[in-house]
Design a protein around this motif. Structure first.
Motif, PDB file in Angstrom:
ATOM      1  N   GLY A 142     -10.455   0.331   9.331  1.00 17.52           N
ATOM      2  CA  GLY A 142      -8.813   0.699  10.493  1.00 17.52           C
ATOM      3  C   GLY A 142      -8.626   1.980   9.637  1.00 17.52           C
ATOM      4  O   GLY A 142      -8.010   2.561  10.243  1.00 17.52           O
ATOM      5  N   PHE A 143      -8.250   2.040   7.844  1.00 14.14           N
ATOM      6  CA  PHE A 143      -7.749   2.341   7.470  1.00 14.14           C
ATOM      7  C   PHE A 143      -7.847   3.778   7.683  1.00 14.14           C
ATOM      8  O   PHE A 143      -7.727   4.919   7.512  1.00 14.14           O
ATOM      9  CB  PHE A 143      -7.141   1.908   5.817  1.00 14.14           C
ATOM     10  N   ALA A 144      -9.552   3.730   7.397  1.00 17.52           N
ATOM     11  CA  ALA A 144      -9.959   5.325   7.113  1.00 17.52           C
ATOM     12  C   ALA A 144     -10.181   6.078   8.565  1.00 17.52           C
ATOM     13  O   ALA A 144      -9.910   6.968   8.731  1.00 17.52           O
ATOM     14  CB  ALA A 144     -12.031   4.442   6.565  1.00 17.52           C
TER      15      ALA A 144
ATOM     16  N   GLY B 234     -15.051  -5.397  -1.170  1.00 15.98           N
ATOM     17  CA  GLY B 234     -14.166  -4.517   0.544  1.00 15.98           C
ATOM     18  C   GLY B 234     -12.384  -5.128   0.327  1.00 15.98           C
ATOM     19  O   GLY B 234     -12.035  -4.167   0.117  1.00 15.98           O
ATOM     20  N   TRP B 235     -12.232  -5.556  -0.129  1.00 12.89           N
ATOM     21  CA  TRP B 235     -10.544  -5.398  -0.898  1.00 12.89           C
ATOM     22  C   TRP B 235      -9.957  -5.120  -2.163  1.00 12.89           C
ATOM     23  O   TRP B 235      -9.011  -4.636  -1.656  1.00 12.89           O
ATOM     24  CB  TRP B 235     -10.317  -7.548  -0.992  1.00 12.89           C
ATOM     25  N   LYS B 236     -10.637  -5.147  -3.123  1.00 18.01           N
ATOM     26  CA  LYS B 236     -10.132  -5.091  -4.144  1.00 18.01           C
ATOM     27  C   LYS B 236     -10.374  -2.962  -4.499  1.00 18.01           C
ATOM     28  O   LYS B 236     -10.236  -2.531  -4.905  1.00 18.01           O
ATOM     29  CB  LYS B 236     -10.285  -5.242  -5.380  1.00 18.01           C
TER      30      LYS B 236
ATOM     31  N   PRO C 131      -7.550  -0.297  -1.382  1.00 17.83           N
ATOM     32  CA  PRO C 131      -7.350   0.904  -2.330  1.00 17.83           C
ATOM     33  C   PRO C 131      -7.681   2.149  -1.759  1.00 17.83           C
ATOM     34  O   PRO C 131      -6.915   2.837  -2.103  1.00 17.83           O
ATOM     35  CB  PRO C 131      -7.075   0.414  -3.763  1.00 17.83           C
ATOM     36  N   VAL C 132      -8.772   2.281  -2.274  1.00 18.69           N
ATOM     37  CA  VAL C 132      -9.061   4.165  -1.821  1.00 18.69           C
ATOM     38  C   VAL C 132      -8.663   4.950  -0.988  1.00 18.69           C
ATOM     39  O   VAL C 132      -8.030   5.044  -0.530  1.00 18.69           O
ATOM     40  CB  VAL C 132     -10.675   3.689  -1.530  1.00 18.69           C
ATOM     41  N   THR C 133      -8.905   3.862   0.632  1.00 16.38           N
ATOM     42  CA  THR C 133      -8.265   4.440   1.542  1.00 16.38           C
ATOM     43  C   THR C 133      -7.003   4.751   2.106  1.00 16.38           C
ATOM     44  O   THR C 133      -6.602   6.007   2.070  1.00 16.38           O
ATOM     45  CB  THR C 133      -8.692   3.504   2.817  1.00 16.38           C
TER      46      THR C 133
ATOM     47  N   ILE D 163      -5.350   8.256   2.591  1.00 21.35           N
ATOM     48  CA  ILE D 163      -4.245   8.489   3.425  1.00 21.35           C
ATOM     49  C   ILE D 163      -2.395   8.614   3.161  1.00 21.35           C
ATOM     50  O   ILE D 163      -2.276   9.578   3.526  1.00 21.35           O
ATOM     51  CB  ILE D 163      -3.847   6.972   4.409  1.00 21.35           C
ATOM     52  N   ALA D 164      -2.403   8.334   1.893  1.00 23.86           N
ATOM     53  CA  ALA D 164      -1.177   9.399   1.412  1.00 23.86           C
ATOM     54  C   ALA D 164      -1.601  10.860   0.774  1.00 23.86           C
ATOM     55  O   ALA D 164      -0.874  11.968   0.929  1.00 23.86           O
ATOM     56  CB  ALA D 164      -0.731   8.687  -0.182  1.00 23.86           C
TER      57      ALA D 164
END
Lengths: 202, 337
Positions: B157-159, B303-305, B309-311, B315-316
């Protein structure tokens, strides 16, 4: 009856049926599945209201994520229903009283003069001049309801921090994998090559 | 009368999408065996029909005539619903995919959200199958799959948020049109980290190797579908491959410019969409032939770590780049959106 109305009644009937099954069915996994059905038909009704963004978000968030975690927990716990039913008679009077008060309040609200549904005009459709549902919703959230939106965001953030803080405790008995150490391992640390002369056959 | 014509036309469109899709699924299974075969210097299936081209049909007929066995202590209704629950969303998601300019069953405004919602429902088939068969192995597979899908869905979703920021639209057709003007304008380049995260999350979401712990043969036999046989098993298979094609098609639409030609104005059309999708599918098969299966805790860590964070960071970065109109990709985004 128009087709739209027919679809509404169909969805509403399924939704009420599923919602009542959530509390009446015995198996907790089946109850969770009925709750999924309730959310799904609710999303269908929202689609009828042309609120496609909200409908999709409902499916995405509640059906796709929240209920999956719910099912996860319910299946893992293997809830035994019998001991829960023992307190049924004991708590029945209190439950009935609370239910009765709520019912009276609701009837009071709906039938009173000022809250009759005729008192409220049918909400008019906002003109969607080149604006999609998502766009107009975003515009509202970030202009008129900015403070409420930010407060909701902060409450969520606090909840996240609290949830993590509750589960963050030292447990010396658990064994952790440390990926950095695993990656940093090299041949010199792990492997010792022993040179020895071959022995003579006796 | 108009309503009737509309219904018939929509039904015809659905058939026109579904029939090729199912044929693609059938031949994807053959392609998978052939590709992996040649990567492992084998021939692959070559007995049925010309060079093995009849193999998918032989498989289908075999599965159709096998008995569907229902385990004694299973929850019968849910046991039989689970394959349908996993197939229906996989097929329904195709309703909004634009194959070429304007070629979609429904050109919905919230198209991308709809696809996300549908793919997230697919996990129920797996969970219910694992629970309803009343078997330890199946249950373990279902639990693994649920945790994995929830983890990777967030990264996915973030991607996609990056794509939304660039295109300013949830409509898949508009997203493709925003990437017009040659391959340099494809979102693959400005959103490179997000594209990689999206594709790997997609592999994880479809439970494909190297993320196929839900059916890890060496540990839990076949995971959630241990107890399924015949057509019920075939439906799971169909859903998995339909989802694979779906992820590949979405990657082509979101990051590779969909039906747009790599060279501006050089014959846009459905053929480019199909070529790009096929290329992404080949990567799926390539991954399966190349990588060993991930260990479960490593999947969760990735997935979580790593991905989330990369996505978030990217996004920022995209946000700042759009605000300050950094060239060459972000300079025109603000005016268009």
């Amino acid at each position: 009856m128009t087709f739209e109305l027919f679809v509404f009644y169909l969805f509403a009937a399924i939704m009420i049926f599923a919602a009542s099954r959530v509390i009446s069915v015995r198996n907790p996994v089946h109850a969770a599945m009925y709750l999924v059905l309730t959310f799904f038909t609710c999303a269908g009704i929202w689609l009828l209201l042309e609120a496609e963004f909200l409908a999709m978000t409902l499916v995405l968030v509640y059906v796709g994520a929240v209920m999956v975690l719910f099912l996860f927990v319910v299946m893992m716990l293997d809830v035994n229903v019998e001991p829960m039913r023992e307190g049924f008679v004991k708590y029945l009077p209190v439950g009935l009283l609370v239910g009765l008060i709520m019912l009276v309040e609701m009837v009071f609200l709906i039938t009173q003069r000022y809250f009759k549904s005729e008192q409220f005009p049918i909400p008019e459709r906002a003109s969607a001049e080149g604006m999609s549902n998502t766009e107009s919703l975003g515009r509202l959230l970030y202009s008129e309801y900015l403070f409420q939106f930010e407060i909701a965001a902060i409450i969520l953030l606090v909840a996240i921090v609290a949830a993590i803080a509750l589960t963050m405790r030292r447990r010396p008995e658990t064994k952790y994998q440390k990926p950095s150490e695993q990656i940093a391992a090299n041949k010199q640390d792990r492997l010792r090559v022993v040179q020895m002369p071959s022995e003579k056959r006796t | 009368m108009d309503a009737l014509i509309l219904t018939v036309m929509t039904l015809l469109k659905i058939v026109a999408v579904l029939v090729p899709l199912i044929l693609c699924v059938a031949y994807l299974t053959l392609a998978e065996r052939k590709v992996i075969g040649s990567m492992q210097v084998r021939v692959g299936p070559n007995r049925v029909g010309f060079k093995g081209l009849g193999q998918p049909f032989a498989d289908v007929f075999k599965l159709m005539f096998k008995e569907v066995i229902i385990p004694t202590n299973s929850s019968k209704f849910l046991f039989l619903t689970a394959p349908i629950l996993s197939l229906a969303p996989a097929v329904a998601a195709w309703a909004v995919i634009p194959f070429a300019d304007g070629w979609a069953i429904s050109d919905a405004n919230a198209g991308l959200l709809y696809v996300l919602a549908m793919t997230s429902i697919g996990v129920y088939g797996v969970i219910i199958a694992g629970w309803a068969s009343n078997s330890k192995y199946a249950f373990l597979g279902a639990m693994r799959s649920a945790a994995q899908i929830v983890a990777y869905e967030i990264a996915m979703g973030f991607a996609l948020i990056g794509v939304l920021m660039m295109s300013g639209s949830l409509n898949l057709g508009d997203i493709v049109r925003a990437q017009s003007g040659g391959f340099f304008n494809w979102y693959l380049f400005p959103l490179f980290p997000l594209a990689i995260v999206y594709f790997i999350s997609g592999v994880a979401e479809t439970n494909r190797a190297p993320f196929d712990v839900a059916e890890g043969e060496s540990e839990i036999v076949a995971g959630f579908h241990v107890d399924y046989s015949g057509m019920a098993f075939a439906l799971f298979f169909l859903a998995e491959y339909a989802n694979m094609i779906m992820i590949a098609a979405l990657a082509a639409i979101l990051f590779l410019g969909g039906w747009m030609s790599p060279i501006d104005g050089f014959g846009d059309g459905i053929h480019w969409f199909l070529i790009k999708t096929a290329a992404m599918l080949f990567i799926f098969l390539w991954l399966r032939a190349t990588f060993p299966r991930y260990r479960y805790d490593q999947i969760m860590r990735l997935g979580w770590k790593v991905f989330i964070p990369v996505t978030i960071v990217w996004i920022a970065v995209v946000g700042f780049a759009i605000y300050f109109e950094v060239g060459p990709w972000f300079s025109s985004v603000r005016g268009a959106g």
